[in-house]
Structure formats: structure tokens, C-alpha cells
Design an enzyme around this catalytic site. Structure first.
Site, PDB file in Angstrom:
ATOM      1  N   SER A   1       0.835  -1.202   0.000  1.00  0.00           N
ATOM      2  CA  SER A   1       0.000   0.000   0.000  1.00  0.00           C
ATOM      3  C   SER A   1       0.872   1.254   0.000  1.00  0.00           C
ATOM      4  CB  SER A   1      -0.917   0.002   1.228  1.00  0.00           C
ATOM      5  OG  SER A   1      -1.565   1.252   1.311  1.00  0.00           O
TER       6      SER A   1
ATOM      7  N   HIS B   1      -0.908  -1.165  -4.462  1.00  0.00           N
ATOM      8  CA  HIS B   1      -2.247  -0.769  -4.006  1.00  0.00           C
ATOM      9  C   HIS B   1      -2.227   0.726  -3.705  1.00  0.00           C
ATOM     10  CE1 HIS B   1      -6.147  -1.528  -2.026  1.00  0.00           C
ATOM     11  NE2 HIS B   1      -5.740  -0.725  -1.057  1.00  0.00           N
TER      12      HIS B   1
ATOM     13  N   ASP C   1      -4.395   3.905  -2.394  1.00  0.00           N
ATOM     14  CA  ASP C   1      -5.592   4.259  -1.606  1.00  0.00           C
ATOM     15  C   ASP C   1      -6.019   5.698  -1.844  1.00  0.00           C
ATOM     16  OD1 ASP C   1      -6.222   1.949   0.022  1.00  0.00           O
ATOM     17  OD2 ASP C   1      -4.266   2.264   0.965  1.00  0.00           O
TER      18      ASP C   1
ATOM     19  N   MET D   1      -8.707   8.666  -0.967  1.00  0.00           N
ATOM     20  CA  MET D   1      -9.667   9.069   0.072  1.00  0.00           C
ATOM     21  C   MET D   1     -10.119  10.499  -0.171  1.00  0.00           C
ATOM     22  SD  MET D   1      -7.618   7.654   3.372  1.00  0.00           S
ATOM     23  CE  MET D   1      -6.842   6.038   3.361  1.00  0.00           C
TER      24      MET D   1
ATOM     25  N   HIS E   1      -7.808   1.870  -5.122  1.00  0.00           N
ATOM     26  CA  HIS E   1      -8.894   1.575  -4.181  1.00  0.00           C
ATOM     27  C   HIS E   1      -9.584   2.892  -3.865  1.00  0.00           C
ATOM     28  CE1 HIS E   1      -9.857   0.255   0.260  1.00  0.00           C
ATOM     29  NE2 HIS E   1     -10.945   0.387  -0.468  1.00  0.00           N
TER      30      HIS E   1
ATOM     31  N   MET F   1     -11.866   5.037  -2.057  1.00  0.00           N
ATOM     32  CA  MET F   1     -12.687   5.222  -0.852  1.00  0.00           C
ATOM     33  C   MET F   1     -13.309   6.615  -0.946  1.00  0.00           C
ATOM     34  SD  MET F   1     -10.062   3.513   1.846  1.00  0.00           S
ATOM     35  CE  MET F   1      -8.657   3.804   0.799  1.00  0.00           C
TER      36      MET F   1
ATOM     37  N   MET G   1     -12.578  -5.305   3.578  1.00  0.00           N
ATOM     38  CA  MET G   1     -11.818  -4.446   4.494  1.00  0.00           C
ATOM     39  C   MET G   1     -11.719  -5.122   5.855  1.00  0.00           C
ATOM     40  SD  MET G   1     -10.812  -1.813   2.817  1.00  0.00           S
ATOM     41  CE  MET G   1     -10.004  -1.100   4.258  1.00  0.00           C
TER      42      MET G   1
ATOM     43  N   ASP H   1      -7.552  -6.076   3.289  1.00  0.00           N
ATOM     44  CA  ASP H   1      -6.881  -4.779   3.403  1.00  0.00           C
ATOM     45  C   ASP H   1      -7.111  -4.212   4.801  1.00  0.00           C
ATOM     46  OD1 ASP H   1      -5.825  -2.261   2.989  1.00  0.00           O
ATOM     47  OD2 ASP H   1      -7.333  -1.629   1.527  1.00  0.00           O
TER      48      ASP H   1
ATOM     49  N   SER I   1       1.682  -0.468   6.591  1.00  0.00           N
ATOM     50  CA  SER I   1       2.647  -0.151   7.651  1.00  0.00           C
ATOM     51  C   SER I   1       3.548  -1.331   8.002  1.00  0.00           C
ATOM     52  CB  SER I   1       1.910   0.357   8.888  1.00  0.00           C
ATOM     53  OG  SER I   1       0.868  -0.504   9.229  1.00  0.00           O
TER      54      SER I   1
END
Ligand code: DX5
Ligand code: ZN
Length: 223
Positions: free
Chosen positions: A16, A40, A42, A44, A73, A75, A143, A181, A204
Site C-alpha cells: 500500500s 495498491h 488508496d 480518500m 482503491h 474510498m 476491508m 486490506d 505499515s
């Protein structure tokens, strides 16, 4: 746009970008090239989730630095407005949330553009909400934390949903990756794989590891 791999029975890791070093993507991502399935990414919007991340502008740099396909992804509350920008930016697969506005129409639009499509469920959304998407998507994302932030703890109570999602995919007549995820690390990867997941998003735990490439090699041996 790099071709997106088809499910092969092998469990792959999707690092990620959210936890990567944005100031030095090349140093951070290049060593993962032969060890990760794809990247991946993300996205947002501060509405669908209480956080902001990055938009399509950063995606080409991630594709270039990693040399890997990228899954976006989304969101976001209104994914329809972002499908084309992410396709143009070079995403190979775009995942929308089943809870977002117009998710089914987005999946059709993504496929019409020649990309692979994914659908995702938040922790409180039951697996039954996958029904209209199975047979049409190439990836199902369960998720395993509330979306919005990296570094949260894995929700083990999502494992039955992972198992049910795998069952629904297997009955659906179209092969699809089953991605998890949130909170994935060396300890939580194995139960997810045992429940049927074959794509593990890792943020992380991967980028804070002293040697991320060594961690991916260990996982490849153990899963
Ligand atoms: C969370 C994101 C994740 C996040 C995972 O909303 O969808 O992809 O980067 O981060 P970790 O692996 O740190 O839980
Ligand atoms: Zn994600």
C-alpha cells in the site's frame, strides 16, 4: 497501463503506497518489483472516509518507480467522477465500494474502458451485498479495518466474511482475486490466506519493516 495478472492460486502481496516514502518512491518501491503482485493505491475524499490521501496525479510516479501494475482503491462517495481520471493515469484495476453512489454502474464503466474492476465492502457491510457484483468483477476486497487510515489493528471477526466471499466467488463463474486490506502483517496473513484470500494489502507492516524485501520473501515461502 500494465496488464493486471489473473488469479493463479498463489497468494500475492499488494504493497500500500499510503505507507511508502513519497519523497523517494524509487528507493522505496524498486526493491519490491519481483516480490509483490502489484501496487495498491488508496484514494480518500474526506467524505466516504474521514481522511484525505492522493489523487490520480501521483499514480504514474508509483507505476514508474515500482514497475508494477497499480490497483486504485477508491474510498470516495462518488466514484463515477474518478473512473476516467484513474484510467488515464494508468491504473490497471479500479476498486469501488459497494456502499458508494452508483457502484454497479461504475463497475460497467471500468470494464468498458478495458480495465479490471473490483468491489469492496466496509467491515459492517455483509457479504450478501456482493451478490450483484459477483460474475462481473475481477477482485473482491474485504476491508479488515474501518477504511481511512493505515496502521490500524486487524479485525479477526472479518475472517468468516472472507470465507463467505471466497465461496460466493467460486460459485460465480468468473475467477476473481480475493483481497484483504487493513492490519495485515506476518501474523495475520496466514489466517486470511487460510480463509481464501489470495491478495494481501500491506502498508505499515511492510514499509516499517527493517527489510521489506526480506519480509516479502519470508511470506512467499510461508503462504
Ligand atoms: C485503509 C487502506 C489501506 C491501508 C492499509 O483505509 O485502505 O490500504 O493502507 O494499511 P495497513 O496495512 O497499515 O493497515
Ligand atoms: Zn486500501
Amino acid at each position: 497501463m500494465r496488464p493486471f495478472p489473473s488469479p493463479s492460486g498463489r497468494v500475492v502481496v499488494a504493497p500500500s503506497v499510503l505507507s511508502a516514502d513519497f519523497a523517494d518512491l524509487k528507493r522505496c518501491l524498486a526493491p519490491l518489483r519481483r516480490l509483490a503482485g502489484w501496487m495498491h493505491f488508496d484514494v480518500m475524499d474526506g467524505h466516504f472516509v474521514p481522511n484525505l490521501s492522493f489523487g490520480p496525479g501521483l499514480l504514474p510516479a508509483v507505476a514508474e518507480a515500482s514497475g508494477l501494475p497499480v490497483d486504485a482503491h477508491l474510498m470516495v462517495e462518488r466514484p463515477a467522477m474518478f473512473v476516467e481520471p484513474f484510467a488515464k493515469a494508468g491504473a490497471s484495476l479500479i476498486t469501488v465500494h459497494a456502499e458508494a453512489e452508483g457502484a454497479a454502474a461504475c463497475v460497467s464503466k471500468i470494464r468498458k474502458l478495458g480495465l479490471k474492476a473490483g468491489v469492496s465492502l466496509k467491515p459492517k457491510t455483509p457479504a450478501s451485498k456482493l451478490a450483484p457484483f459477483i460474475g462481473k468483477v475481477d477482485l473482491v476486497l474485504i476491508m479488515t479495518v474501518e477504511p481511512g487510515f493505515g496502521g490500524q489493528s486487524f479485525m479477526a471477526d472479518m475472517l468468516p466474511k472472507v470465507y463467505e466471499a471466497r465461496y460466493r466467488i467460486s460459485r460465480g463463474g468468473r475467477p476473481a482475486w480475493l483481497q484483504v486490506d487493513g492490519g495485515i502483517n506476518e501474523a495475520t496473513a496466514a489466517p486470511c490466506a487460510a480463509a481464501g484470500a489470495d491478495s494481501l494489502v500491506m502498508g505499515s507492516a511492510l514499509f516499517r519493516a527493517p527489510d521489506p524485501a526480506a519480509l516479502l520473501r519470508r511470506l512467499a515461502r510461508s503462504l
